[in-house]
Design a protein around this motif. Structure first.
Motif, PDB file in Angstrom:
ATOM      1  N   LEU A  88       0.856  -1.181   0.000  1.00  0.00           N
ATOM      2  CA  LEU A  88       0.000   0.000   0.000  1.00  0.00           C
ATOM      3  C   LEU A  88       0.894   1.234   0.000  1.00  0.00           C
ATOM      4  O   LEU A  88       1.645   1.457   0.939  1.00  0.00           O
ATOM      5  N   VAL A  89       0.829   2.008  -1.060  1.00  0.00           N
ATOM      6  CA  VAL A  89       1.630   3.226  -1.160  1.00  0.00           C
ATOM      7  C   VAL A  89       0.967   4.333  -0.350  1.00  0.00           C
ATOM      8  O   VAL A  89      -0.231   4.594  -0.491  1.00  0.00           O
ATOM      9  N   LEU A  90       1.731   4.967   0.507  1.00  0.00           N
ATOM     10  CA  LEU A  90       1.284   6.136   1.272  1.00  0.00           C
ATOM     11  C   LEU A  90       2.316   7.219   1.049  1.00  0.00           C
ATOM     12  O   LEU A  90       3.434   7.127   1.554  1.00  0.00           O
ATOM     13  N   THR A  91       1.974   8.234   0.274  1.00  0.00           N
ATOM     14  CA  THR A  91       2.975   9.209  -0.135  1.00  0.00           C
ATOM     15  C   THR A  91       2.385  10.601  -0.228  1.00  0.00           C
ATOM     16  O   THR A  91       1.158  10.777  -0.237  1.00  0.00           O
ATOM     17  N   THR A  92       3.260  11.589  -0.307  1.00  0.00           N
ATOM     18  CA  THR A  92       2.838  12.984  -0.446  1.00  0.00           C
ATOM     19  C   THR A  92       2.497  13.317  -1.889  1.00  0.00           C
ATOM     20  O   THR A  92       1.730  14.239  -2.163  1.00  0.00           O
ATOM     21  N   PHE A  93       3.061  12.560  -2.816  1.00  0.00           N
ATOM     22  CA  PHE A  93       3.007  12.917  -4.226  1.00  0.00           C
ATOM     23  C   PHE A  93       1.827  12.271  -4.936  1.00  0.00           C
ATOM     24  O   PHE A  93       1.648  11.052  -4.906  1.00  0.00           O
ATOM     25  N   LEU A  94       1.020  13.105  -5.594  1.00  0.00           N
ATOM     26  CA  LEU A  94      -0.121  12.623  -6.356  1.00  0.00           C
ATOM     27  C   LEU A  94       0.122  12.945  -7.823  1.00  0.00           C
ATOM     28  O   LEU A  94      -0.341  13.942  -8.359  1.00  0.00           O
ATOM     29  N   ASP A  95       0.913  12.100  -8.444  1.00  0.00           N
ATOM     30  CA  ASP A  95       1.286  12.267  -9.835  1.00  0.00           C
ATOM     31  C   ASP A  95       0.618  11.175 -10.657  1.00  0.00           C
ATOM     32  O   ASP A  95       0.648  10.000 -10.292  1.00  0.00           O
ATOM     33  N   GLU A  96       0.004  11.559 -11.779  1.00  0.00           N
ATOM     34  CA  GLU A  96      -0.755  10.594 -12.579  1.00  0.00           C
ATOM     35  C   GLU A  96       0.109   9.415 -13.011  1.00  0.00           C
ATOM     36  O   GLU A  96      -0.275   8.248 -12.862  1.00  0.00           O
ATOM     37  N   ASP A  97       1.284   9.708 -13.545  1.00  0.00           N
ATOM     38  CA  ASP A  97       2.158   8.638 -14.011  1.00  0.00           C
ATOM     39  C   ASP A  97       2.633   7.772 -12.849  1.00  0.00           C
ATOM     40  O   ASP A  97       2.771   6.555 -12.984  1.00  0.00           O
ATOM     41  N   ALA A 107       1.754  -2.534  -6.655  1.00  0.00           N
ATOM     42  CA  ALA A 107       1.041  -1.959  -5.512  1.00  0.00           C
ATOM     43  C   ALA A 107      -0.439  -2.309  -5.587  1.00  0.00           C
ATOM     44  O   ALA A 107      -1.037  -2.302  -6.656  1.00  0.00           O
ATOM     45  N   LYS A 108      -1.027  -2.611  -4.438  1.00  0.00           N
ATOM     46  CA  LYS A 108      -2.451  -2.942  -4.372  1.00  0.00           C
ATOM     47  C   LYS A 108      -3.301  -1.727  -4.020  1.00  0.00           C
ATOM     48  O   LYS A 108      -4.524  -1.777  -4.070  1.00  0.00           O
ATOM     49  N   GLY A 109      -2.629  -0.639  -3.645  1.00  0.00           N
ATOM     50  CA  GLY A 109      -3.371   0.564  -3.286  1.00  0.00           C
ATOM     51  C   GLY A 109      -2.461   1.773  -3.267  1.00  0.00           C
ATOM     52  O   GLY A 109      -1.228   1.645  -3.239  1.00  0.00           O
ATOM     53  N   TYR A 110      -3.077   2.971  -3.269  1.00  0.00           N
ATOM     54  CA  TYR A 110      -2.305   4.216  -3.331  1.00  0.00           C
ATOM     55  C   TYR A 110      -3.137   5.277  -2.625  1.00  0.00           C
ATOM     56  O   TYR A 110      -4.256   5.591  -3.051  1.00  0.00           O
ATOM     57  N   VAL A 111      -2.611   5.834  -1.535  1.00  0.00           N
ATOM     58  CA  VAL A 111      -3.300   6.914  -0.832  1.00  0.00           C
ATOM     59  C   VAL A 111      -2.288   7.999  -0.507  1.00  0.00           C
ATOM     60  O   VAL A 111      -1.096   7.734  -0.355  1.00  0.00           O
TER      61      VAL A 111
END
Length: 217
Positions: A88-97, A107-111
């Motif tokens: 599960l990705v937990l990051t500050t960056f919300l980049d489309e690519d 990754a099974k998820g991205y928040v």
């Protein structure tokens, strides 16, 4: 099964100690979640995951290195070496690519890190059950990042499977899909399995990605 056995075992990977400490404090408010280890770098993360085999790896893609792709490389390596570990990705960056590449890497998820506590808890529970987990902005970013969709080709999906696919794309669990369609959770799980097989993918996140490319949604 005891309460301890039922716990979701989580490894945290973030290069900031204060972030890891904060996450540990937040996550362990949920008695079903147990943070079993922490890592601050790619190499340390691989070693820790190999030693502890957690249920979930909560990973920040942007670690403090000279390489912008280290987090994606780490995702790919963990997914290949430990396919039973849900990333599960937990990051500050919300980049489309970046969202697309993370899903493609395994990754099974991205928040994003400003997600509320309850949403983060739900995401951990979802990916631990083999489901996908995206907050609304990450899901939208993934769709925006797609190239022009392919022709509307439906790979043998039945009308009911297409209906299940639309609910799946909204992030609903098998149980929630079953309630919406007035069928049992086992039946919903059966439909999801058929969808993954027909789309030629192995996860719910990949199914949403592939369905968007094929203009099925």
């Amino acid at each position: 099964m005891t309460a301890v056995d039922a716990q979701i075992r989580v490894v945290l990977c973030d290069d900031h100690a204060i972030v890891r400490q904060g996450l540990r404090s937040i996550l362990e408010r949920d008695e079903q979640i147990k943070v079993i280890a922490e890592a601050s770098s790619s190499g340390e993360c691989l070693a820790v995951v190999g030693r502890t085999t957690p249920d979930v790896l909560l990973l920040d893609l942007k670690l403090s290195t000279s390489s912008d792709t280290e987090g994606l490389d780490l995702t790919r390596q963990v997914a290949e070496r430990h396919p039973d570990v849900a990333i599960l990705v937990l990051t500050t960056f919300l980049d489309e690519d970046l969202v697309l590449q993370a899903v493609q890497a395994g990754a099974k998820g991205y928040v994003v890190k400003d997600v509320d506590t309850d949403a983060l808890m739900r995401a951990i529970h979802d990916v631990s059950r083999g489901e996908s987990a995206f907050d609304a902005r990450s899901a939208a970013a993934m769709v925006r990042g797609m190239q022009a969709p392919a022709p509307d080709t439906k790979p043998g999906l039945s009308p009911r499977e297409l209906e299940v696919l639309r609910h799946l794309a909204r992030g609903l669990s098998n149980r929630e899909i079953g309630k919406r369609l007035y069928v049992g959770e086992t039946t919903a799980k059966f439909h999801v399995g058929n969808i993954l097989r027909k789309l030629g993918v192995s996860s719910r996140a990949e199914a949403v990605y592939e369905a968007t490319k094929r203009n099925l949604l």
